[in-house]
Motif scaffolding. Sequence first.
Motif, PDB file in Angstrom:
ATOM      1  N   TYR A  78      -3.052   3.827  -7.300  1.00  0.00           N
ATOM      2  CA  TYR A  78      -3.981   4.396  -6.316  1.00  0.00           C
ATOM      3  C   TYR A  78      -4.364   5.827  -6.708  1.00  0.00           C
ATOM      4  N   ARG A  79      -3.396   6.534  -7.302  1.00  0.00           N
ATOM      5  CA  ARG A  79      -3.697   7.886  -7.757  1.00  0.00           C
ATOM      6  C   ARG A  79      -4.658   7.844  -8.951  1.00  0.00           C
ATOM      7  N   ALA A  80      -4.436   6.883  -9.862  1.00  0.00           N
ATOM      8  CA  ALA A  80      -5.314   6.754 -11.031  1.00  0.00           C
ATOM      9  C   ALA A  80      -6.754   6.473 -10.591  1.00  0.00           C
ATOM     10  N   VAL A  81      -6.908   5.567  -9.605  1.00  0.00           N
ATOM     11  CA  VAL A  81      -8.241   5.243  -9.091  1.00  0.00           C
ATOM     12  C   VAL A  81      -8.823   6.466  -8.382  1.00  0.00           C
ATOM     13  N   LEU A 104       0.863  -1.187   0.000  1.00  0.00           N
ATOM     14  CA  LEU A 104       0.000   0.000   0.000  1.00  0.00           C
ATOM     15  C   LEU A 104       0.894   1.230   0.000  1.00  0.00           C
ATOM     16  N   ASP A 105       1.733   1.259  -0.991  1.00  0.00           N
ATOM     17  CA  ASP A 105       2.705   2.320  -1.165  1.00  0.00           C
ATOM     18  C   ASP A 105       2.250   3.089  -2.406  1.00  0.00           C
ATOM     19  N   PRO A 106       2.416   4.412  -2.455  1.00  0.00           N
ATOM     20  CA  PRO A 106       1.972   5.127  -3.660  1.00  0.00           C
ATOM     21  C   PRO A 106       2.526   4.511  -4.947  1.00  0.00           C
ATOM     22  N   ARG A 107       3.704   3.898  -4.858  1.00  0.00           N
ATOM     23  CA  ARG A 107       4.246   3.219  -6.038  1.00  0.00           C
ATOM     24  C   ARG A 107       4.484   1.746  -5.703  1.00  0.00           C
ATOM     25  N   PRO A 108       3.392   0.969  -5.673  1.00  0.00           N
ATOM     26  CA  PRO A 108       3.492  -0.429  -5.223  1.00  0.00           C
ATOM     27  C   PRO A 108       4.415  -1.284  -6.093  1.00  0.00           C
ATOM     28  N   TYR A 109       4.444  -0.985  -7.390  1.00  0.00           N
ATOM     29  CA  TYR A 109       5.275  -1.822  -8.271  1.00  0.00           C
ATOM     30  C   TYR A 109       6.757  -1.523  -8.070  1.00  0.00           C
ATOM     31  N   ALA A 110       7.066  -0.297  -7.617  1.00  0.00           N
ATOM     32  CA  ALA A 110       8.454   0.012  -7.263  1.00  0.00           C
ATOM     33  C   ALA A 110       8.835  -0.741  -5.989  1.00  0.00           C
ATOM     34  N   ALA A 111       7.869  -0.818  -5.034  1.00  0.00           N
ATOM     35  CA  ALA A 111       8.127  -1.571  -3.796  1.00  0.00           C
ATOM     36  C   ALA A 111       8.361  -3.052  -4.101  1.00  0.00           C
ATOM     37  N   ILE A 112       7.557  -3.591  -5.024  1.00  0.00           N
ATOM     38  CA  ILE A 112       7.722  -4.997  -5.423  1.00  0.00           C
ATOM     39  C   ILE A 112       9.077  -5.184  -6.106  1.00  0.00           C
ATOM     40  N   ALA A 113       9.415  -4.247  -6.986  1.00  0.00           N
ATOM     41  CA  ALA A 113      10.698  -4.319  -7.692  1.00  0.00           C
ATOM     42  C   ALA A 113      11.852  -4.351  -6.694  1.00  0.00           C
ATOM     43  N   GLY A 114      11.714  -3.547  -5.620  1.00  0.00           N
ATOM     44  CA  GLY A 114      12.746  -3.525  -4.593  1.00  0.00           C
ATOM     45  C   GLY A 114      12.932  -4.889  -3.952  1.00  0.00           C
ATOM     46  N   ARG A 115      11.808  -5.564  -3.737  1.00  0.00           N
ATOM     47  CA  ARG A 115      11.892  -6.893  -3.106  1.00  0.00           C
ATOM     48  C   ARG A 115      12.416  -7.959  -4.052  1.00  0.00           C
ATOM     49  N   LEU A 116      12.131  -7.782  -5.357  1.00  0.00           N
ATOM     50  CA  LEU A 116      12.545  -8.805  -6.320  1.00  0.00           C
ATOM     51  C   LEU A 116      13.894  -8.491  -6.955  1.00  0.00           C
ATOM     52  N   GLY A 117      14.406  -7.282  -6.714  1.00  0.00           N
ATOM     53  CA  GLY A 117      15.689  -6.914  -7.292  1.00  0.00           C
ATOM     54  C   GLY A 117      15.611  -6.660  -8.790  1.00  0.00           C
ATOM     55  N   CYS A 118      14.527  -6.023  -9.233  1.00  0.00           N
ATOM     56  CA  CYS A 118      14.432  -5.630 -10.636  1.00  0.00           C
ATOM     57  C   CYS A 118      13.905  -4.199 -10.685  1.00  0.00           C
ATOM     58  N   THR A 119      13.476  -3.738 -11.841  1.00  0.00           N
ATOM     59  CA  THR A 119      12.991  -2.356 -11.927  1.00  0.00           C
ATOM     60  C   THR A 119      11.458  -2.315 -11.908  1.00  0.00           C
ATOM     61  N   GLU A 120      10.925  -1.132 -11.570  1.00  0.00           N
ATOM     62  CA  GLU A 120       9.473  -0.933 -11.555  1.00  0.00           C
ATOM     63  C   GLU A 120       8.875  -1.207 -12.938  1.00  0.00           C
ATOM     64  N   ALA A 127     -11.428  11.142  -5.220  1.00  0.00           N
ATOM     65  CA  ALA A 127     -10.850  11.106  -3.877  1.00  0.00           C
ATOM     66  C   ALA A 127      -9.357  11.391  -4.014  1.00  0.00           C
ATOM     67  N   THR A 128      -8.650  11.356  -2.893  1.00  0.00           N
ATOM     68  CA  THR A 128      -7.204  11.548  -2.981  1.00  0.00           C
ATOM     69  C   THR A 128      -6.500  10.189  -2.945  1.00  0.00           C
ATOM     70  N   GLU A 129      -5.256  10.187  -3.387  1.00  0.00           N
ATOM     71  CA  GLU A 129      -4.457   8.962  -3.363  1.00  0.00           C
ATOM     72  C   GLU A 129      -4.366   8.418  -1.931  1.00  0.00           C
ATOM     73  N   ASP A 130      -4.142   9.309  -0.969  1.00  0.00           N
ATOM     74  CA  ASP A 130      -4.051   8.895   0.438  1.00  0.00           C
ATOM     75  C   ASP A 130      -5.353   8.246   0.915  1.00  0.00           C
ATOM     76  N   ASP A 131      -6.494   8.838   0.488  1.00  0.00           N
ATOM     77  CA  ASP A 131      -7.802   8.276   0.867  1.00  0.00           C
ATOM     78  C   ASP A 131      -7.950   6.846   0.359  1.00  0.00           C
ATOM     79  N   VAL A 132      -7.563   6.644  -0.911  1.00  0.00           N
ATOM     80  CA  VAL A 132      -7.716   5.316  -1.524  1.00  0.00           C
ATOM     81  C   VAL A 132      -6.864   4.299  -0.770  1.00  0.00           C
TER      82      VAL A 132
END
Lengths: 149, 161
Positions: free
Chosen positions: B24-27, A19-35, B33-38
Amino acid sequence: MMDDLDRRLLDEFQRGFPLDPRPYAAIAGRLGCTEGEVLERLSRLKAEGAVARVGATFRPHRVGSSTLAAMAVPEERLEGVAALVDGFEEVNHNYQRAHRLNLWFVVTAPARERVEGVMAAISRATGLEVQEFPLVRAHRLDLGFPLWN
Amino acid sequence: MELIARERLLGWLRRGLPLVDRPYRAVAEDIGATEDDVIAEIARLTETGAVSRFGVIVDHQALGYTSNAMVVWDIPDDVVDAAGERLAGCRGVSLCYQRPRRGAEWPYNLFTMIHGRDPDEVARCVEALAESCGLTGVRRELLFTVRRFKQTAPCYGARRA
């Protein structure tokens, strides 16, 4: 063809998705690849059908009412009865299983009365008994399961 | 989060988030709503248990897991809770529910779904489960899935696009 990175993508993120604004970047970090690589792979796996979606499954009973039901349908009537059952929009799963009780389906509606109404209507229309197996307790919801190793 | 926005978020979760770098921002932009809300709302839905799983939903059939069985067990009432917890924690078990018995013909009170690449793998998995959970003496039946007539997301209310 799938490689190890594909398999880890499918296996390790079936729940607890970042639940990170850039979830695929977080996943990439765990898998050792790029977003970009994560997004490209997930898009491909989705196009190939291996991934249904990145989304949620919902717990039964939290909204509305649902139950599991089963019928013993004579083999020669199975297609017709299954089609009749499928025709109810309240039926969201309907399977043939190898048993005397050979048709199993889930009825879900906003209210319990409608669930009972659907089962009664199916029974009336087919002349067959509809047995109900309501949930008593869930020990494990659909949490996914490991595919490899 | 407003009710309308929340309903629309549930729709996105059911259909799947867009595969973009900031989903989350796209949704959020789509539902007003805001990204934080989602993000906060998804966290809340998961914590309260309304969402049982949030993540990559795989299609088992497409991955070669074409065989599955509903395995039903006749567990003594006084230990069914414990047996359910043990089975629920085992590999290969995707669902584990207690349901009522239905007379002599249906003495089963615990229902599990077991998946495999072929019927033999499912059967071996069930055997291993029974051993590891101390249930080898318990009556059970495997109801292999023959055909899937219908599988859609449940409809709890008015349909939305």
